[in-house]
Scaffold this motif. Sequence first.
Motif, PDB file in Angstrom:
ATOM      1  N   GLN A 127       0.814  -1.223   0.000  1.00 59.92           N
ATOM      2  CA  GLN A 127       0.000   0.000   0.000  1.00 59.92           C
ATOM      3  C   GLN A 127       0.846   1.272   0.000  1.00 59.92           C
ATOM      4  N   VAL A 128       1.993   1.242   0.701  1.00 56.83           N
ATOM      5  CA  VAL A 128       2.765   2.498   0.803  1.00 56.83           C
ATOM      6  C   VAL A 128       3.767   2.689  -0.333  1.00 56.83           C
ATOM      7  N   CYS A 129       4.051   1.643  -1.085  1.00 53.80           N
ATOM      8  CA  CYS A 129       5.060   1.780  -2.145  1.00 53.80           C
ATOM      9  C   CYS A 129       4.467   2.566  -3.314  1.00 53.80           C
ATOM     10  N   LEU A 130       4.941   3.789  -3.493  1.00 49.64           N
ATOM     11  CA  LEU A 130       4.381   4.666  -4.530  1.00 49.64           C
ATOM     12  C   LEU A 130       4.919   4.344  -5.919  1.00 49.64           C
ATOM     13  N   ASN A 131       5.964   3.503  -5.963  1.00 49.17           N
ATOM     14  CA  ASN A 131       6.580   3.216  -7.270  1.00 49.17           C
ATOM     15  C   ASN A 131       6.078   1.921  -7.898  1.00 49.17           C
ATOM     16  N   ASP A 132       5.050   1.304  -7.295  1.00 49.22           N
ATOM     17  CA  ASP A 132       4.498   0.040  -7.814  1.00 49.22           C
ATOM     18  C   ASP A 132       5.558  -1.056  -7.950  1.00 49.22           C
ATOM     19  N   VAL A 133       6.487  -1.067  -7.007  1.00 50.35           N
ATOM     20  CA  VAL A 133       7.511  -2.122  -7.013  1.00 50.35           C
ATOM     21  C   VAL A 133       6.909  -3.437  -6.533  1.00 50.35           C
ATOM     22  N   LEU A 134       5.994  -3.330  -5.562  1.00 52.04           N
ATOM     23  CA  LEU A 134       5.472  -4.517  -4.885  1.00 52.04           C
ATOM     24  C   LEU A 134       4.064  -4.792  -5.396  1.00 52.04           C
ATOM     25  N   ILE A 135       3.874  -5.948  -5.998  1.00 49.02           N
ATOM     26  CA  ILE A 135       2.580  -6.274  -6.612  1.00 49.02           C
ATOM     27  C   ILE A 135       1.984  -7.474  -5.880  1.00 49.02           C
ATOM     28  N   PHE A 136       0.841  -7.233  -5.225  1.00 50.17           N
ATOM     29  CA  PHE A 136       0.188  -8.271  -4.424  1.00 50.17           C
ATOM     30  C   PHE A 136      -0.669  -9.156  -5.318  1.00 50.17           C
ATOM     31  N   GLU A 137      -0.539 -10.475  -5.158  1.00 47.70           N
ATOM     32  CA  GLU A 137      -1.341 -11.421  -5.949  1.00 47.70           C
ATOM     33  C   GLU A 137      -1.932 -12.481  -5.030  1.00 47.70           C
ATOM     34  N   GLU A 138      -3.177 -12.877  -5.359  1.00 41.96           N
ATOM     35  CA  GLU A 138      -3.863 -13.863  -4.538  1.00 41.96           C
ATOM     36  C   GLU A 138      -4.498 -14.894  -5.482  1.00 41.96           C
ATOM     37  N   ARG A 139      -4.310 -16.178  -5.181  1.00 47.38           N
ATOM     38  CA  ARG A 139      -4.950 -17.210  -6.018  1.00 47.38           C
ATOM     39  C   ARG A 139      -5.259 -18.416  -5.142  1.00 47.38           C
ATOM     40  N   GLU A 140      -6.185 -19.278  -5.647  1.00 43.08           N
ATOM     41  CA  GLU A 140      -6.513 -20.461  -4.863  1.00 43.08           C
ATOM     42  C   GLU A 140      -5.807 -21.663  -5.484  1.00 43.08           C
ATOM     43  N   GLU A 141      -5.193 -22.495  -4.632  1.00 48.48           N
ATOM     44  CA  GLU A 141      -4.474 -23.660  -5.136  1.00 48.48           C
ATOM     45  C   GLU A 141      -4.798 -24.860  -4.280  1.00 48.48           C
ATOM     46  N   GLU A 142      -4.709 -26.055  -4.896  1.00 47.61           N
ATOM     47  CA  GLU A 142      -4.876 -27.272  -4.118  1.00 47.61           C
ATOM     48  C   GLU A 142      -3.486 -27.690  -3.618  1.00 47.61           C
ATOM     49  N   VAL A 143      -3.339 -27.784  -2.318  1.00 49.38           N
ATOM     50  CA  VAL A 143      -2.019 -28.115  -1.764  1.00 49.38           C
ATOM     51  C   VAL A 143      -2.167 -29.236  -0.745  1.00 49.38           C
ATOM     52  N   GLU A 144      -1.059 -29.880  -0.431  1.00 46.42           N
ATOM     53  CA  GLU A 144      -1.089 -30.912   0.602  1.00 46.42           C
ATOM     54  C   GLU A 144      -1.183 -30.238   1.965  1.00 46.42           C
ATOM     55  N   GLU A 145      -2.027 -30.800   2.815  1.00 46.72           N
ATOM     56  CA  GLU A 145      -2.202 -30.231   4.149  1.00 46.72           C
ATOM     57  C   GLU A 145      -0.886 -30.363   4.907  1.00 46.72           C
ATOM     58  N   GLU A 146      -0.454 -29.279   5.502  1.00 51.31           N
ATOM     59  CA  GLU A 146       0.813 -29.359   6.220  1.00 51.31           C
ATOM     60  C   GLU A 146       0.629 -28.955   7.674  1.00 51.31           C
ATOM     61  N   GLU A 147       1.580 -29.383   8.454  1.00 51.31           N
ATOM     62  CA  GLU A 147       1.529 -29.000   9.860  1.00 51.31           C
ATOM     63  C   GLU A 147       1.821 -27.510   9.940  1.00 51.31           C
ATOM     64  N   ASN A 148       0.934 -26.754  10.584  1.00 50.35           N
ATOM     65  CA  ASN A 148       1.100 -25.316  10.625  1.00 50.35           C
ATOM     66  C   ASN A 148       1.616 -24.868  11.984  1.00 50.35           C
ATOM     67  N   LEU A 149       2.903 -24.569  12.056  1.00 51.97           N
ATOM     68  CA  LEU A 149       3.455 -24.109  13.332  1.00 51.97           C
ATOM     69  C   LEU A 149       3.061 -22.656  13.517  1.00 51.97           C
ATOM     70  N   ASP A 150       2.600 -22.277  14.701  1.00 47.98           N
ATOM     71  CA  ASP A 150       2.301 -20.863  14.880  1.00 47.98           C
ATOM     72  C   ASP A 150       3.592 -20.112  15.218  1.00 47.98           C
ATOM     73  N   VAL A 151       3.468 -18.775  15.298  1.00 47.62           N
ATOM     74  CA  VAL A 151       4.648 -17.924  15.452  1.00 47.62           C
ATOM     75  C   VAL A 151       5.427 -18.299  16.710  1.00 47.62           C
ATOM     76  N   LEU A 152       4.697 -18.584  17.803  1.00 50.52           N
ATOM     77  CA  LEU A 152       5.353 -18.909  19.073  1.00 50.52           C
ATOM     78  C   LEU A 152       6.171 -20.193  18.926  1.00 50.52           C
ATOM     79  N   GLU A 153       5.591 -21.204  18.267  1.00 50.41           N
ATOM     80  CA  GLU A 153       6.307 -22.473  18.095  1.00 50.41           C
ATOM     81  C   GLU A 153       7.563 -22.291  17.253  1.00 50.41           C
ATOM     82  N   VAL A 154       7.430 -21.503  16.172  1.00 44.73           N
ATOM     83  CA  VAL A 154       8.599 -21.275  15.308  1.00 44.73           C
ATOM     84  C   VAL A 154       9.694 -20.579  16.114  1.00 44.73           C
ATOM     85  N   GLY A 155       9.289 -19.573  16.930  1.00 46.13           N
ATOM     86  CA  GLY A 155      10.252 -18.841  17.750  1.00 46.13           C
ATOM     87  C   GLY A 155      10.934 -19.747  18.753  1.00 46.13           C
ATOM     88  N   LEU A 156      10.141 -20.581  19.445  1.00 43.78           N
ATOM     89  CA  LEU A 156      10.721 -21.483  20.446  1.00 43.78           C
ATOM     90  C   LEU A 156      11.641 -22.508  19.788  1.00 43.78           C
TER      91      LEU A 156
END
Length: 179
Positions: A127-156
Motif C-alpha cells: 500500500q505504501v510503495c508509490l513506485n508500484d515495485v510490490l505487486i500483491f497477488e492472490e490465487r486459490e491452489e490445491e495443496v497438501e495439508e501441512e503441519e502449521n506451526l504458529d509464530v510462538l512455536e517457530v520462535g521457540l
Amino acid sequence: MAKIKKKIKTIKVDADKCNGCRACEVICSAFHATPKYSSVNPARSRIQVITHRLKDIWLPVFAGEYTPAECMGRETYVIDGKEYEECGFCRAACPARDRFIEPDSGLPLRCDMCEDDPPQEKPLCVQVCLNDVLIFEEREEEVEEEENLDVLEVGLKSLVDKYGFDKLVDTFARMSQKG
Ligand code: SF4
C-alpha cells in the motif's frame, strides 16, 4: 497426505522500479511493533531493502521461512550487469547473518502478509510503495495439508536450535522462580 484448497498470497517484486526510499521497511516495523505503531525500527522489518548505491542496486526482499542450518551454496548473481551479493535473494532467517532476526530477542522474523490483527486487505508495504515495485497477488491452489506451526512455536524452535533444549528449560525455571 490430504489435499486442501488454500489461498496463496504472494508479492511480486519489480526491483528495477525501486528507489530505495525504505517506506516499506518503516510501515512494516511500525505495524508489527508492540503496541502497534509505537516504534519504527527497520531492523525489525519483515521486508528489507538491500542497497548498494554505487552499483545502483535496490532490492526489496521479504522474510521467509526460518532455517536452523546455513546453506552450502553461496552464489553471486549478475543480472543486467549488476552484481548481487551472495545470499542477496535469499528470504530465510538463518544463523549465517543478522537479516530477518529480531534484534532484541534473536527470534526469526517472517512476513505474515499483514494478516495480524487488524488484518489488512493488502500488505501495508504494498500500500505504501508509490513506485508500484510490490505487486500483491492472490490465487486459490490445491495443496497438501501441512503441519502449521504458529509464530510462538517457530520462535521457540529457533531458540532450542540456538541454545539447546536443556538451557532453555533452565532459563524458564530461573525466570519462574524470580517471577
Ligand atoms: Fe522500494 Fe517501494 Fe520499498 Fe520504497 S517502498 S524501498 S520504492 S519497495
